[in-house]
Every structure is written in structure tokens, then in C-alpha cells.
Design a protein around this motif. Structure first.
Motif: not given
Length: 409
Positions: A92-97, A261-271
Motif C-alpha cells: 500500500i506504499g513504497g515503504h511497505i514494499a 491491499h486497498h483494491l479501490q486504487r487498482l482501476p486508477a493505477l491502471a489508468v
């Protein structure tokens, strides 16, 4: 305390109006297009996507067959943009990655080399070691830098020879230049050193093909966030070309660090990924041109710009030493009063400002506009002008730059 929806909307709208009248030069922020923002609201935001790394189709929650299809297609899009064999979008963020990469790939008492906070590192392992048991189990040293804030390659090679690190983490929040990944890849492979690149700040430039791709240069893992030079929703990712590494990090990530993992961000990420495929090169090229122009104008206005001998920057930011004028923290607060938003060095040396060009580039500003920005810094920092008048001039200037370019409609 809020008592009704109107009060909530009013405060949100005040924020939006305020930020429209600011010069946002925070390098860790960007504006998202209307298309990206419109895809942040869906039923995905009420669902769970918990699954195992090896088989994402095997989810713990029922009813996700279309979410699974969407996530797999988004993973394929990310892999295509960055040239990766494997992509994990659950951070959910670069730090967690980064935390998942460190914990998933290291053994107790392994040595890590990373960038010190004073050199604008993200402080990944530094912050992890604030937990006492991690301080005892992860050893840490810091990558050396020269006066232009470039990696000191001879010094790094000596450290590798003398200290025998298990992992080297490149990438930071004040990155001006590409790191010497290709130059150390051979010795890293020979010595069994895991190379990680935290591309949080530059992955928008990597996506646009205007900054070297760390995976192509030979890093084992590329981690990052999706909301800095990359103009997407907030979130993170892990990329690799090694299937075993993919499993090790992924099994550490979920479910110990991330379940939903906050699925709502995936469509926006795809765009946002599609926008980078369409406009990334044009956008990234202009970002770097703006950084270099801003560095030149700041120097002409009497500031000491880090790396001026090398052309100021090859990324979305410049670093300016303001120590002759006062504390970096206090200066950044004074700039904020004039609606100029940038970052001081987070209390490390308290002498530098980090000034980013990603968002103003998406707003439509080009090289010539950097002169106005540099002059605003001069008026506040050197001439000690009252912030109110500068803020008023900025308000008039930003009225002409409220679009979001390099975007899908």
C-alpha cells in the motif's frame, strides 16, 4: 468535530482552492488527472483481495472473480510498462514494499548498505532498526556520496570489498542522477549481493523512458510508490525478474504486513499506467528540462544549487543549499506562507531545500516559467519580502496553469 456532510465538503473545497493557488514543488507529490480520480471510486473499495503470492486466484474471500481478472490485467500492464517478469501490487506504499523486501530476502545479521537520510535517503532500514529486535538482527552501513550528491563509486567499491554486504538499496528522495548499478552488477553477482532499487521518486521518469530502468541494468528487485513523479493514486509495488525472489518477498508481504491491499486504487493505477504509455516520454522529458532550467535560474538568482557542474539534475527535482540564509526548516515554513510548497531536509543537516517539478509540469509549466518560480524564492529568502505580496502574485500566475496535461480524457 464534523456535524454534517456540508461541513465536510466545505473543508475539502477550501483545501482544493488553497492548493490551486499554490506552487506545489513537493517532489513526493503529483496531481492526478480527472480520469485517474474518477476511477478511484468503485465497489472495489469495499472488498478484500487477500491471497497467496504463488496463486493470486486462490483468494480467501469469495465474490472476487472480476476483481481477480482486473488485478491480473493491471499486473500485466505494470509489467509491460516497466519490463518486469513479475509484479506484486499489494504494497500500500513504497515503504511497505521495502520492508517486505528486506525481511523476505535477508537472514539475521546480514549487512545492508543504503542511503543515509542526510543524503536524502528514504531511511528504510534506518527506520526499521528503530525496533530493537531489528536493530540486533540487521546490520547497516551507508552508501558514500560526492559533493554533487552522486554515488561515490570508488568509495562504494571499497565498501563492498571490505564489508561484504548482503544487500545494497539504491534510490532515495533527493535523487539527482542515475546510480552506478551497471558498474557494480558484475561484482554483486559474483559476491551474492542482492541489489534493490527504490524507484519511488523516479518511476514516472522510468515509465517514460527518460531515466535508466534499474531492472534492465541488473537489479534483483525494484520497489516503489505510485504517486511521485509517477502521477497515479497512492500505493506501492514490487517488481522483479526472478520468480524465487517474487515468492519470498510476496510471502513476507502477505499476510504479515498487508492483508486487504486497498483494491479501490487498482482501476486508477491502471489508468495512470495507460497515461504513461501514451504520454510518459513527453511528460518525463519536460520534467527534466524544467528541473534543469529551475536550477539554472536559481543559481542566477544567487542560490547554491547542488550539482550545478553536472547540469543541476537528471530527474524531477533539484537540491538547493540555503544554509547561508538560515535554517532549511524555517525557510520552508516562510515559503509556505507565500504559497510556495517544498521540502526541507527533514531535520538532518537543516540546510537544504528539495524542489520538485513534476506537478507544475503536469499543470503546463515549461522552462520559461521556471524563471518566475526562481524569482519567488529569491524574493522570500534573499530579499525577505513579505509573503503576502508574493502569494498574491503566485495566485495570479497559477490561474493560467490549472490543467492536468499528459492525461487521458
Amino acid at each position: 468535530m464534523f456535524s454534517n456532510i456540508t461541513e465536510i465538503d466545505e473543508l475539502v473545497n477550501r483545501h482544493v482552492l488553497y492548493r490551486q493557488n499554490c506552487l506545489n514543488l513537493i517532489a513526493s507529490e503529483n496531481c492526478s488527472s480527472l480520469a485517474v480520480r474518477n476511477h478511484l471510486t468503485s465497489d472495489f473499495g469495499n472488498r478484500y483481495g487477500c491471497y497467496s503470492t504463488a496463486d493470486p486466484a486462490n483468494r480467501e474471500y469469495r465474490g472476487n472473480k472480476y476483481i481477480h481478472e482486473f488485478e491480473m490485467k493491471t499486473q500485466d500492464l505494470v509489467k509491460d510498462v516497466f519490463g518486469a517478469a513479475y509484479a506484486d501490487l499489494r504494497p500500500i506504499g513504497g515503504h511497505i514494499a521495502g520492508v517486505a523486501s528486506v525481511l523476505g530476502l535477508l537472514s539475521p545479521h546480514d549487512l545492508v548498505l543504503e542511503i543515509h537520510l542526510r543524503d536524502w535517503g528514504h531511511g528504510l532500514v534506518t527506520l526499521m532498526r528503530e525496533a530493537s529486535h531489528l536493530q540486533e538482527s540487521i546490520r547497516l552501513e551507508f552508501i558514500p556520496f560526492d559533493e554533487d550528491r552522486a554515488v561515490d563509486l570508488p568509495g562504494l567499491l571499497r565498501m563492498i570489498h571490505d564489508l561484504k554486504p548482503r544487500m545494497i538499496i539504491f534510490g532515495g528522495s533527493g535523487m539527482l542522477w542515475p546510480e552506478p548499478i551497471a558498474e557494480i552488477k558484475e561484482i554483486a553477482s559474483r559476491e551474492g549481493i542482492i541489489l534493490v532499487h527504490d524507484s519511488s521518486h523516479v518511476n514516472g521518469l522510468i515509465a517514460g523512458g527518460v531515466f535508466p530502468n534499474p531492472l534492465q541494468q541488473g537489479v534483483d528487485v525494484m520497489i516503489g510508490s505510485t504517486h511521485k513523479s509517477f502521477p497515479g493514486p497512492q500505493g506501492g509495488f514490487i517488481l522483479t525478474n526472478d520468480g524465487e525472489i517474487y515468492k519470498k518477498i510476496g510471502n513476507t508481504l502477505g499476510a504479515s504486513l498487508v492483508t486487504s491491499h486497498h483494491l479501490q486504487r487498482l482501476p486508477a493505477l491502471a489508468v495512470a499506467m495507460l497515461e504513461m504509455k501514451a504520454f510518459g516520454k513527453e511528460y518525463g522529458t519536460q520534467v527534466i528540462k524544467n528541473s534543469q532550467a529551475l536550477g539554472r535560474y536559481m543559481e542566477e538568482d544567487g542560490f547554491r544549487v547542488i550539482g550545478s557542474a553536472r547540469g543541476y539534475s537528471q530527474t524531477h527535482l533539484i537540491l538547493v543549499d540555503v544554509s547561508e540564509f538560515g535554517s532549511g526548516l524555517e525557510i520552508s515554513k516562510q515559503l509556505e506562507k507565500a504559497n510556495i510548497l517544498c521540502s526541507d531536509d527533514f531535520g538532518q543537516l537543516d540546510r537544504e531545500l528539495r524542489i520538485g517539478t513534476a506537478e507544475v509540469t503536469r499543470n503546463g509549466m515549461r522552462e520559461g516559467d521556471m524563471k518566475f518560480i526562481a524569482d519567488c524564492f529569491r524574493r522570500i529568502i534573499i530579499e525577505k519580502e513579505e509573503p503576502g505580496q508574493v502569494a498574491e502574485d503566485i495566485r495570479g500566475f497559477t490561474e493560467h496553469y490549472r490543467d492536468c496535461l499528459y492525461a487521458l480524457k
